[in-house]
Design an enzyme around this catalytic site. Structure first.
Site, short mmCIF file in Angstrom:
data_model
loop_
_atom_site.label_atom_id
_atom_site.label_comp_id
_atom_site.label_asym_id
_atom_site.label_seq_id
_atom_site.Cartn_x
_atom_site.Cartn_y
_atom_site.Cartn_z
N GLU A 433 -6.85 -0.32 0.37
CA GLU A 433 -5.58 -0.08 1.05
C GLU A 433 -5.42 -0.96 2.30
OE1 GLU A 433 -3.32 1.42 -0.32
OE2 GLU A 433 -4.33 2.61 -1.84
N GLY A 434 -5.94 -2.16 2.24
CA GLY A 434 -5.90 -3.08 3.36
C GLY A 434 -7.16 -2.96 4.19
#
Length: 580
Positions: A433-434
């Site tokens: 998610e980053g």
């Protein structure tokens, strides 16, 4: 693992610290939907489900893992039955739109249940987390027909959702995505390509899996601006909601991972699969990022959940494990030793401040959706807090899980105790998610530095209103946090004004995020301290001890991180590449 949700602390945060009932009363959509007694009953039921149903399948699920045979993906024993109970109880649609069968519950309550789920089992929690994210994206950008077709089944848990972004050559930078979307002779989009690292990409928990796929139209602009989003079900869905034939969506393999073994992390192949455009063409990232604030906060809470689970395991062990002798010759539990107390108190002081920040951030998300007159400021705070929560919660989640393992000594390194699984499971949260480095760049470069730190100043306002209610005994701690926020603002502007601003940002961002994290945790402790006298005596005494420990033994990290962030950029950039 014997997990028990920390209900007293959760109730203290909702009722006393953040006064949830009065906040809900300001939001017409929430005022009639929930009251405090209902919220407490929901937390009680969530605690029962996670301790009695989900936690018992965590370690067996890790041992068995997800399997694939002849293209069929099977989750570990007990997962299907647990998921069915979870879904039938309404938890998948907990925050969903009531118009389509969701419960419409506030996020500030939802973050506490998410923490319970991650504490009980990281792998199990991910299936519903991705489903909720897919539903949010469709609710925000889908057509009325798409919402009516997909949302009720996603909220009920009959179908699950998956996000399909990453490809072998396209990870943090999605501009090289090659998956294609082409119109066929019937005017339907056909999706062709391969995606990797797809959480919940295929499994046996639900009858259909709804993929949200980033793909490129033939005439699309180059780069990330040319990506569109498509909803692509594993099985085709007829107009009446009945399932049709297979849709050219298959799992090629299951990734071999360090942790979350019971989570189906898949390589997915799309072979001319039928899909529908979601939102506008070439605006796929815009649609996908609608859900990112929620997904990144959720992954941050994965770090919190692991820290809490590890604390419970380690604290229990420290009370029972004897090592050494007292002055009278009696056996001493290791809890008597200062270093063990240091590890446990570090975990507890960080986790309880993080839990408060999660609820505060959940409240801001609620205000962005339902608040009247507060939406703009809340949206700005969400933009600031989400990258902080995602990165700081997960960095500290690993630290706290390792501390818990350390309390066990050699027993923490073997599988029987279960604490080593937490260390393996939580590690991914810093990456997906980053990555946390990207979160730090976003925080400093896009959220703090613009407009002379205007968004960070919103937190300064929150600090001042908190200090106005703070008992005088905490004046010294309040002064330290005031100074810290002033230093953060000055540092951000100094880095922005650097002759090598881009390199300075890149080199400083992670240290800056950590410094800010400790300052915001200090703010959360101050907020809790305003209502210590509302808590029962044992909880108030515990909080007082942990707050003193935080400021004496943990908060000094702030100065070290800020000094590192402000060091000469040449120290990082000056070493020639051939010396690496």
């Amino acid at each position: 693992m014997n997990y028990h949700a920390p209900l007293k602390d959760m109730q203290f945060l909702l009722k006393d610290v953040f006064k949830a009932e009065s906040e809900w009363a300001k939001m017409p959509a929430m005022a009639d939907a929930i009251e405090m007694d209902t919220a407490m009953a929901i937390l009680d039921e969530g605690a029962r489900l996670t301790s009695e149903v989900i936690a018992p399948i965590n370690r067996p699920g890790d041992e068995q893992g997800v399997r694939i045979l002849d293209g069929v993906v099977t989750t570990p024993d007990g997962y299907k039955e647990a998921y069915q109970l979870y879904a039938q109880s309404g938890w998948v649609g907990f925050g969903g739109d009531p118009q389509y069968g969701g419960m419409g519950m506030p996020k500030m309550l939802g973050v506490l249940f998410e923490e319970m789920c991650y504490s009980a089992s990281n792998a199990f929690a991910l299936y519903s987390s991705l489903t909720a994210g897919a539903a949010l994206c469709l609710a925000s950008h889908g057509t009325e027909a798409q919402k009516a077709l997909y949302l009720p089944k996603l909220y009920s848990g009959e179908w699950t959702g998956a996000m399909d972004m990453t490809e072998p050559q396209a990870g943090s930078d999605l501009s090289p995505v090659r998956t294609k979307a082409e119109l066929d002779e019937n005017g339907q989009y056909r999706i062709t390509g391969t995606k990797i690292f797809i959480t919940g990409g295929d499994h046996d928990l639900a009858e259909n899996i709804i993929h949200l796929v980033l793909a490129r139209l033939p005439d699309a602009p180059a780069g990330s601006r040319g990506l569109s989003l498509f909803v692509v079900p594993k099985y085709q869905v007829k107009a009446d909601g009945a399932l049709g034939e297979a849709n050219g969506v298959t799992c090629g393999s299951i990734e071999h991972k360090m942790g979350i073994q019971a989570s189906a992390t898949c390589v997915m192949h799309f072979d001319g699969a039928r899909g529908e455009l979601v939102g506008q063409a070439n605006r796929g990232l815009h649609a996908m990022f609608t859900m990112m604030n929620y997904e990144r906060l959720s992954i941050g809470i994965q770090g919190l959940g692991c820290a809490e689970a590890g604390y419970q395991m380690a604290a229990s062990y420290a009370k029972e494990r004897n090592q050494g002798q007292g002055k009278d010759g009696s056996a001493l539990p290791i809890l008597a030793h200062g270093d063990v107390r240091r590890m446990l108190m570090t975990n507890a002081a960080l986790t309880e401040a993080g839990r408060a920040l999660a609820v505060f951030t959940g409240l801001q998300l609620d205000k962005t959706k339902f608040g009247e007159g507060e939406q703009s400021a809340a949206q700005s705070l969400v933009g600031l807090l989400v990258p902080l929560c995602k990165a700081f919660f997960t960095d500290l989640g690993l630290e706290c899980s390792v501390l818990s393992q350390q309390v066990f000594g050699g027993h923490g390194y073997i599988r029987e105790t279960g604490v080593e699984q937490l260390v393996r499971d939580v590690r991914i949260a810093q990456i997906y998610e980053g990555t946390n480095g990207i979160q730090a760049l976003d925080l400093l470069g896009r959220k703090v530095q613009p407009h002379d730190g205007a968004v960070l100043k919103l937190l300064v306002q929150e600090l001042e209103s908190t200090c106005a209610e703070l008992p005088a005994q905490w004046d010294t701690e309040a002064s330290r946090i005031r100074q810290a926020f002033g230093d953060l603002l000055d540092a951000a502007m100094t880095l922005k004004a650097s002759d090598e601003a881009a390199d300075a940002l890149n080199s400083a961002a992670v240290d800056y995020l950590h410094a800010m994290g400790y300052a915001v945790y200090g703010l959360m402790w101050l907020k809790m301290a305003t209502v210590f006298d509302h808590a029962e005596p044992a909880l108030s005494a515990r909080k007082t001890h942990l707050m003193r420990f935080f400021f004496a033994r943990i908060f000094p990290r702030f100065d070290a991180h800020l000094a590192s962030a402000l060091s000469d950029v040449e120290i990082t950039k000056g070493m020639p590449a051939d010396l690496f």
